[in-house]
Design an enzyme around this catalytic site. Sequence first.
Site, PDB file in Angstrom:
ATOM      1  N   GLU A   1      -1.644  -5.517   5.356  1.00  0.00           N
ATOM      2  CA  GLU A   1      -1.448  -4.643   6.515  1.00  0.00           C
ATOM      3  C   GLU A   1      -0.041  -4.049   6.559  1.00  0.00           C
ATOM      4  O   GLU A   1       0.144  -2.887   6.926  1.00  0.00           O
ATOM      5  CB  GLU A   1      -1.737  -5.403   7.817  1.00  0.00           C
TER       6      GLU A   1
ATOM      7  N   HIS B   1       0.337  -1.037   4.472  1.00  0.00           N
ATOM      8  CA  HIS B   1      -0.122   0.176   5.149  1.00  0.00           C
ATOM      9  C   HIS B   1       1.029   0.875   5.877  1.00  0.00           C
ATOM     10  O   HIS B   1       1.072   2.103   5.958  1.00  0.00           O
ATOM     11  CB  HIS B   1      -1.224  -0.154   6.162  1.00  0.00           C
TER      12      HIS B   1
END
Length: 209
Positions: free
Chosen positions: A174, A177
């Site tokens: 994550e 990202h």
Amino acid sequence: MKKIPILFILFISFMNAQKLTSKEISIINQGDIKTLLPIFQTTDSHQHTTLLRQSKEIDPKDPNTAVLVARMKESLLSTDGGVGIAAPQVGINRKVIWVQRFDKEGEPLEYFINPVITWKSELQNLGPEGDLSIPDFRDQFYRSKVIQLQYVDLKGQKYSEIVEGFTAVIFQHEIDHLFGILISDKKKNETNDEYIKVDAYKRNDSMGR
């Protein structure tokens, strides 16, 4: 005396960097806190471009941040088995993520604002990863077994903790990202890298998926 104006300018610049744009505020508030935000896909050229941008820090005490956090959770809950989501995946290039904590009792979903990985172990996991924004893509990736993480909550309270195992893998995915790094590109970039393969990816924190 000359340093004071310079420091003041730097402080104002920092604060402005955190301030949400009118476009971001519009996206965040196109629905209430129980309304999910659509998850961006790499198959759409505009959305793909957003996914590749680096994210900026966000003001945790801005009321819009709380709305974003709540709506991101709804987006994650709407998926079939998703274990994490980052703000760029809902069209907001800001540093906010949700992660399912398989290292905690009850495996709760938790949000993290302005997360930073301050340390990674040299010991690598090798295991499968997919992505909510990349249809029909799954592959094997190396991730650090243990990480040290710093972040804040919606009150601006700072935290630091050590995370390991599969949950550490989710955090790394994550946070990638937030830097515009997609696993499809990551695979291409790591083609010539060499790692020592270890049997460390087993989900020893009661992961059952």
